[in-house]
Enzyme design. Sequence first.
Site, short mmCIF file in Angstrom:
data_model
loop_
_atom_site.label_atom_id
_atom_site.label_comp_id
_atom_site.label_asym_id
_atom_site.label_seq_id
_atom_site.Cartn_x
_atom_site.Cartn_y
_atom_site.Cartn_z
N GLU A 1 0.82 -1.21 0.00
CA GLU A 1 0.00 0.00 0.00
C GLU A 1 0.86 1.27 0.00
OE1 GLU A 1 -2.13 -3.44 1.33
OE2 GLU A 1 -0.35 -2.50 2.19
N PRO B 1 12.12 -14.24 -0.02
CA PRO B 1 10.99 -14.37 0.92
C PRO B 1 10.28 -13.04 1.13
CG PRO B 1 13.00 -15.36 1.82
CD PRO B 1 13.40 -14.55 0.64
N GLY C 1 14.49 -4.23 0.30
CA GLY C 1 14.59 -3.21 -0.73
C GLY C 1 15.40 -3.57 -1.95
N ASN D 1 1.78 -8.38 -6.02
CA ASN D 1 1.65 -7.46 -7.15
C ASN D 1 2.68 -7.75 -8.23
OD1 ASN D 1 1.27 -5.25 -8.78
ND2 ASN D 1 2.15 -3.78 -7.36
N GLU E 1 5.48 -4.34 -10.87
CA GLU E 1 6.87 -3.91 -10.88
C GLU E 1 7.73 -4.83 -11.72
OE1 GLU E 1 7.48 -1.47 -6.72
OE2 GLU E 1 7.89 -3.62 -6.71
#
Length: 434
Positions: A67, A270, A312, A337, A340
Site C-alpha cells: 500500500e 521471501p 529493498g 503485485n 513492478e
Amino acid sequence: MPKSLPITLRVYRRIAAVLAPLAPILIQRRLKQNKEDPARLGERRGLTTAARPVGPLVWIHGASVGEVLAAAALIERLRALNIRILLTSGTVTSAEIVARRFPADIIHQYIPFDSPRFVGRFLDHWRPSLALFIESDLWPNLILSGFARRMPMVLINGRMSPRSFPRWQKMSATIAALLGRFDICLAQSDNDADRFGALGSRNVVVTGNLKLDVAAPPADPAKLERLISVMRGRPVIVASSTHAGEEEILLETHRVLAGFFPSLLTVIVPRHAHRGEAVARMIAATGAQVALRSREELPTALTDIYVADTMGELGLFYRLSQVIFMGGSLVPHGGQNPIEAIKLGASIVHGPHVFNFADVYQTLDGAGGAWQAHSSEQLVKQLGHMLGNEAARSASVEAAEQVVLRLGGALDRTMAALEPYLLQMQLEMGQVDA
C-alpha cells in the site's frame, strides 16, 4: 459518538478503551517478534517527538509495503503542489521502505493502536487537512474519530476482495457506518465499486489501480553488475515474495527443472526477510547447495538456490531474470503485485491463489501476459516453457506490458477526484487567486 452507531461499533469502542492500559504488554510481545521498532514505541500510543509542519497536511495511511509503494507516485504529485505529507503504516518493513525509497521530507509515523485515547492523541497532534486511506485498512476508531473532528476522508485505491465481501455483508450495519463516514470512495475496478456501494459507500468513483502506475523499483548499479558477473551464462528463475509452504514446492520445482537446465539458479526472495535463515536451513537439509544474501554470500557455480533475504532489493533481482514466479499464490495468501516485475520486462508465472489482485491477473492471463500453474506439475511445465522458449517469453512480456499500459491512468484519475480538496489547500496557502 452518535447513538446511531451500530452496537458492534459501540462495543468495539468500549473494549478498545478498556484494553488501552494493556498496550505495553502487546508492544513487548510484538518487540520479541521483531514487529516493532524499539526506538519508536510511543507512536503506537499516539505519542511522537516529530513536530507538525505549518500549513495544510495530507495524511496518507496504508497497511504495509504494498500500500505504501502504491502511494509513491501520488505522493510525488502532492509534493509538487508544495503539500506536506504524513505517511502512516503498521509494519517495520514498510517503515524501512519509506526510509530507503521516499524523500526525506515525508513524515513517517507508525499508525497508533486503535484505542480512542491513542487515536485522539494522534489526531490532535497532527490535525490532518485531508486523510487518504489506501485500499481497505479500515480502523474503526481512526475513522469515527476523524469524522467527529470534521476531517475530510477519502478511500483511495479501494479494493474489496470476493472473499471479504460476503464476510462484510454479514456485518452490513458495521461496515456501512464506517464507509459512510468517507466523503468519497475511489475504487480500483467496477467490481470493487459495486461491492463498496452495496456495503454503504455514499459516493463511489472508479479510478483504477494505483499499483499499475508505480515506477519500476530501483537497483544499485554496482550490486547489479556484481551479481550479473557471478551468474553469467546461467538460466535464472526469480521467485518473488514467497510465503511459508511455497519454498518447498519451489525447491522441488528447481530439482526437476535442473534435469533439463543443468546450470539453473533459482533465486528465492521471501516476502518476510526474517524467514531467510529458516528457508536456507530447510534447503540445506535436502542436500541442495544454498547461499544466503543476508550473510553477504554470493552464488557460486555450485549454488542451486540463492535466498535473497534482504530489504529493498527486489528491483535488483527482477533485473536478473525474465522469468518471475510471483509468490503468495501457491498458498491461499492472495498473491503479490506483478506490476513492478512486468515493468522490468518479466514473464510472469503464478499459482491459483491471486484473489488480492484478481482483476489484474485475470486480464494478464487472458492476454497471455501471465501464466497460471494450478499444481506443482504445472509450475514445472510453465517455468520450463518460459526458460526454454525465447519467442514465448518475449510474447508474454510484450502482452503484459500492453495490459499494464491499457489499465494505467489511475494516478491522473485519482488526482482529478482529489482536486476539490487540493484546491482548498492551495487557497489556504495563498497559492491560488481566490
